[in-house]
Design an enzyme around this catalytic site. Sequence first.
Site, PDB file in Angstrom:
ATOM      1  N   GLU A 226       0.888  -1.167   0.000  1.00  0.00           N
ATOM      2  CA  GLU A 226       0.000   0.000   0.000  1.00  0.00           C
ATOM      3  C   GLU A 226       0.918   1.206   0.000  1.00  0.00           C
ATOM      4  OE1 GLU A 226      -1.485   3.199   0.784  1.00  0.00           O
ATOM      5  OE2 GLU A 226      -1.781   2.496   2.849  1.00  0.00           O
TER       6      GLU A 226
ATOM      7  N   CYS B 249      -1.822   8.840   2.921  1.00  0.00           N
ATOM      8  CA  CYS B 249      -1.601   8.344   1.561  1.00  0.00           C
ATOM      9  C   CYS B 249      -2.786   8.651   0.654  1.00  0.00           C
ATOM     10  CB  CYS B 249      -1.324   6.847   1.592  1.00  0.00           C
ATOM     11  SG  CYS B 249      -2.588   5.895   2.459  1.00  0.00           S
TER      12      CYS B 249
ATOM     13  N   GLN C 263      10.879  15.250   6.290  1.00  0.00           N
ATOM     14  CA  GLN C 263       9.578  15.521   5.675  1.00  0.00           C
ATOM     15  C   GLN C 263       9.291  17.023   5.638  1.00  0.00           C
ATOM     16  OE1 GLN C 263       7.239  13.396   4.261  1.00  0.00           O
ATOM     17  NE2 GLN C 263       8.885  11.885   4.354  1.00  0.00           N
TER      18      GLN C 263
ATOM     19  N   PHE D 247       2.587  15.101   0.936  1.00  0.00           N
ATOM     20  CA  PHE D 247       2.463  14.555   2.292  1.00  0.00           C
ATOM     21  C   PHE D 247       2.562  15.665   3.338  1.00  0.00           C
ATOM     22  CE2 PHE D 247       2.724  10.495   4.764  1.00  0.00           C
ATOM     23  CZ  PHE D 247       1.813   9.802   3.989  1.00  0.00           C
TER      24      PHE D 247
END
EC number: 1.2.1.19
Length: 501
Positions: A269, A303, A350, A402
């Site tokens: 996934e 996601c 991130q 994200f």
Amino acid sequence: MSSSAMPDVPAPLTNLQFKYTKIFINNEWHSSVSGKKFPVFNPATEEKLCEVEEGDKEDVDKAVKAARQAFQIGSPWRTMDASERGRLLNKLADLIERDHLLLATMEAMNGGKLFSNAYLMDLGGCIKTLRYCAGWADKIQGRTIPMDGNFFTYTRSEPVGVCGQIIPWNFPLLMFLWKIGPALSCGNTVVVKPAEQTPLTALHMGSLIKEAGFPPGVVNIVPGYGPTAGAAISSHMDVDKVAFTGSTEVGKLIKEAAGKSNLKRVSLELGGKSPCIVFADADLDNAVEFAHQGVFYHQGQCCIAASRLFVEESIYDEFVRRSVERAKKYVLGNPLTPGVSQGPQIDKEQYEKILDLIESGKKEGAKLECGGGPWGNKGYFIQPTVFSDVTDDMRIAKEEIFGPVQQIMKFKSLDDVIKRANNTFYGLSAGIFTNDIDKAITVSSALQSGTVWVNCYSVVSAQCPFGGFKMSGNGRELGEYGFHEYTEVKTVTIKISQKNS
């Protein structure tokens, strides 16, 4: 949603102690073979919470050996009634309910997740997932087949064996249970590697798994880094299946390692760049709110984030105005603090990636409506950001961000928006907002996505299969389909003297 909007949420625990920081193998706690440890941080404060034992290949070998031993024919786990497996899963759900507040506090501290969301959404989803999987344990069954000739033929649904399960950092506890729930329900044993950023709730689960009464070796938890512990699981010759949730880049490496080793089964996934299409006939208030939550929930670290928002031309300006107004209502801060509605990104890597993509949007000509930079002096906070006048060739329209960044694009016709929505390597999810049922059915059929929501978004339940098309992965999690990922079908044919109908 903001914490103040959530009812019946207690205060988080204070002075939380992290009791479980070692490797969990055979229902026992172990130091790493190498003696190494790694730090775990609070992304809201950048403070170190604790140090955790760093597992690598040698520790994975120990965990796989324990899992294989627990899976042997004649073992307590293999001879256990399926209904008893279900009882153990329900017992584990009971223990999560008991430790609900502790686990939610831990998720907020370690993962930067709003405490109210962790308490209500994540922990609520964890408990429902386990109870759903518990109910399936004694309902996974084979069939008899009317084979030609004097034969009696039937199928058995057997567990795959030792399953490696690699967990992401964005929903650490929920994804842990999405993985182990179906695997254990089907009778497998597991070796779990939680994300190095967020191992603490997974390790606490080790203590609950032992307390619930699962036999030694059925669940093993090895914290560590992807290139070492994760790679060791993916390439291990005695792991029968690996399941991974995370980036497409790492998913490719896992599939490659599986192919180069023992051709173990793989379910993935992976990433997404999900289209959300708003037609002019939609309920605008509903569409604005769902599209907003679809990209800003958990700081955009989902996601399935609705990260390509297509709005019909005639309502575009009004939709942008309302979306900006909604984004400006956010209160940033420590996710444990009441009234805060946005926490930090998970880590510096991130954080910097998101800011770089925001800068690319500015440079490539998108109109920055609000936000667009960091927030505060400590922690990995980014302002809620909305771009309009976004075109399909911009990085922010193509790459998975994200983060809390909404990009709004304009479309004119149904055929045009379908083509543009499908013009991506990804295919995890999609949203459609319209009051025309014919349009809803036509577009949902045309979209290359594993999940399509109509007049809603991000509605996920244990009863429904979840997974992607294209480079968003393969296989499904949860729902009846999810259990097929953890079983092998065996055909048994017996010669008999005479067959009767």
